[in-house]
Scaffold this motif. Structure first.
Motif, PDB file in Angstrom:
ATOM      1  N   TYR A  10       4.305   0.710  -4.293  1.00 24.68           N
ATOM      2  CA  TYR A  10       4.131   1.505  -3.054  1.00 24.68           C
ATOM      3  C   TYR A  10       4.690   2.973  -3.658  1.00 24.68           C
ATOM      4  CZ  TYR A  10       9.300   1.401  -2.545  1.00 24.68           C
ATOM      5  OH  TYR A  10      10.524   1.519  -3.036  1.00 24.68           O
ATOM      6  N   LYS A  11       4.082   3.869  -2.669  1.00 25.57           N
ATOM      7  CA  LYS A  11       4.359   5.045  -2.818  1.00 25.57           C
ATOM      8  C   LYS A  11       4.755   5.915  -1.847  1.00 25.57           C
ATOM      9  CE  LYS A  11       0.876   8.145  -3.371  1.00 25.57           C
ATOM     10  NZ  LYS A  11      -0.343   8.646  -3.876  1.00 25.57           N
ATOM     11  N   PHE A  19       8.318  -5.208  -7.447  1.00 27.86           N
ATOM     12  CA  PHE A  19       7.714  -4.563  -6.361  1.00 27.86           C
ATOM     13  C   PHE A  19       8.301  -3.093  -6.018  1.00 27.86           C
ATOM     14  CE2 PHE A  19       6.407  -8.897  -5.962  1.00 27.86           C
ATOM     15  CZ  PHE A  19       5.157  -8.719  -5.692  1.00 27.86           C
ATOM     16  N   ALA A  20       8.235  -2.187  -7.164  1.00 26.57           N
ATOM     17  CA  ALA A  20       8.844  -1.197  -7.464  1.00 26.57           C
ATOM     18  C   ALA A  20       8.121   0.010  -6.910  1.00 26.57           C
ATOM     19  CB  ALA A  20       9.588  -0.925  -8.615  1.00 26.57           C
ATOM     20  N   ASN A  39       3.269  -6.882   3.469  1.00 28.86           N
ATOM     21  CA  ASN A  39       2.719  -5.775   4.161  1.00 28.86           C
ATOM     22  C   ASN A  39       3.035  -4.316   3.596  1.00 28.86           C
ATOM     23  OD1 ASN A  39       2.312  -7.566   7.473  1.00 28.86           O
ATOM     24  ND2 ASN A  39       1.401  -7.848   5.598  1.00 28.86           N
ATOM     25  N   TYR A  40       4.329  -4.483   3.409  1.00 28.87           N
ATOM     26  CA  TYR A  40       5.029  -2.926   2.886  1.00 28.87           C
ATOM     27  C   TYR A  40       4.246  -2.485   1.561  1.00 28.87           C
ATOM     28  CZ  TYR A  40       8.949   0.435   2.219  1.00 28.87           C
ATOM     29  OH  TYR A  40       9.433   1.450   2.253  1.00 28.87           O
ATOM     30  N   PRO A  46       5.330   3.464   3.730  1.00 31.18           N
ATOM     31  CA  PRO A  46       4.689   4.073   2.413  1.00 31.18           C
ATOM     32  C   PRO A  46       3.256   3.710   2.396  1.00 31.18           C
ATOM     33  CG  PRO A  46       5.671   2.004   2.051  1.00 31.18           C
ATOM     34  CD  PRO A  46       6.116   2.187   3.459  1.00 31.18           C
ATOM     35  N   GLU A  47       2.593   4.281   1.198  1.00 33.13           N
ATOM     36  CA  GLU A  47       1.213   3.931   1.050  1.00 33.13           C
ATOM     37  C   GLU A  47       1.521   2.550   0.132  1.00 33.13           C
ATOM     38  OE1 GLU A  47      -2.296   5.362  -1.673  1.00 33.13           O
ATOM     39  OE2 GLU A  47      -1.111   6.767  -1.478  1.00 33.13           O
TER      40      GLU A  47
END
Length: 195
Positions: A109-110, A103-104, A157-158, A117-118
């Motif tokens: 996510y960005k 989950f990097a 959720n992140y 983050p997105e």
């Protein structure tokens, strides 16, 4: 629906393994589930140790060639099912090591420069099936729901996964733990799952 099952327990005679079998068997009887892939982290000999230094930067982990297969699995899946025990109030270190690497940033996510983050894994859903020695309400009453908060808010959720369901089964080392009833519950759930 395409389903990825991530199983994390070193013993194939464990109750966790019995829950894995019920997930598989119930899914086979469900016309909504088109394909299932199973990732057994111990059987796979997955290396949970996160390594980054001056030669291997954490921000580049999303391109790590040795993890491409696992990234492809997560990208492929509509639904991700985690089956694991709760040890010391949290998932096993093996699973946490998988999470650390998979989950990097850049994959899951960005960073946007804002508060959050997105999430890049939007549209997927998760089911967590966990077993523990203590009473079912132990994580809620004694640990302030730390397990669910960790998994739902700090992780899923992140990265954009909003639909998360938990099955936390307690008293699993007790002869009166209602094992068969709980296994049947999981079988029926996956037999009728529709999204």
């Amino acid at each position: 629906m395409k389903m990825l099952i991530i199983y994390t327990h070193p013993n194939h005679r464990s109750l966790s393994y019995s829950f894995l079998q019920e997930v598989i068997n119930g899914s086979k009887e469900n016309a909504n589930i088109q394909e299932v892939q199973i990732l057994d982290l111990y059987e796979e000999d997955f290396n949970p140790v996160l390594v980054f230094n001056e030669h291997k930067r954490r921000r580049d982990m999303y391109t790590e060639p040795g993890l491409a297969k696992y990234r492809d699995q997560l990208t492929w899946a509509d639904k991700i099912v985690f089956v694991y025990p709760i040890w010391w109030g949290r998932p096993p270190a093996m699973l946490l090591g998988y999470i650390d690497q998979m989950f990097a940033s850049g994959f899951a996510y960005k960073d946007t420069g804002g508060l959050l983050p997105e999430g890049l894994l939007q549209g997927k859903s998760v089911i967590c099936i966990s077993t523990m020695k203590g009473p079912t309400h132990y994580p809620l009453l004694w640990l302030y729901n730390a397990h669910k908060v960790l998994m739902r808010k700090a992780l899923f959720n992140y990265v954009g996964i909003k639909k998360v369901k938990f099955f936390e089964f307690g008293n699993m080392e007790s002869p009166s733990g209602k094992h068969k009833e709980k296994l049947n519950k999981i079988h029926r759930y996956f037999q009728s799952l529709n999204g």
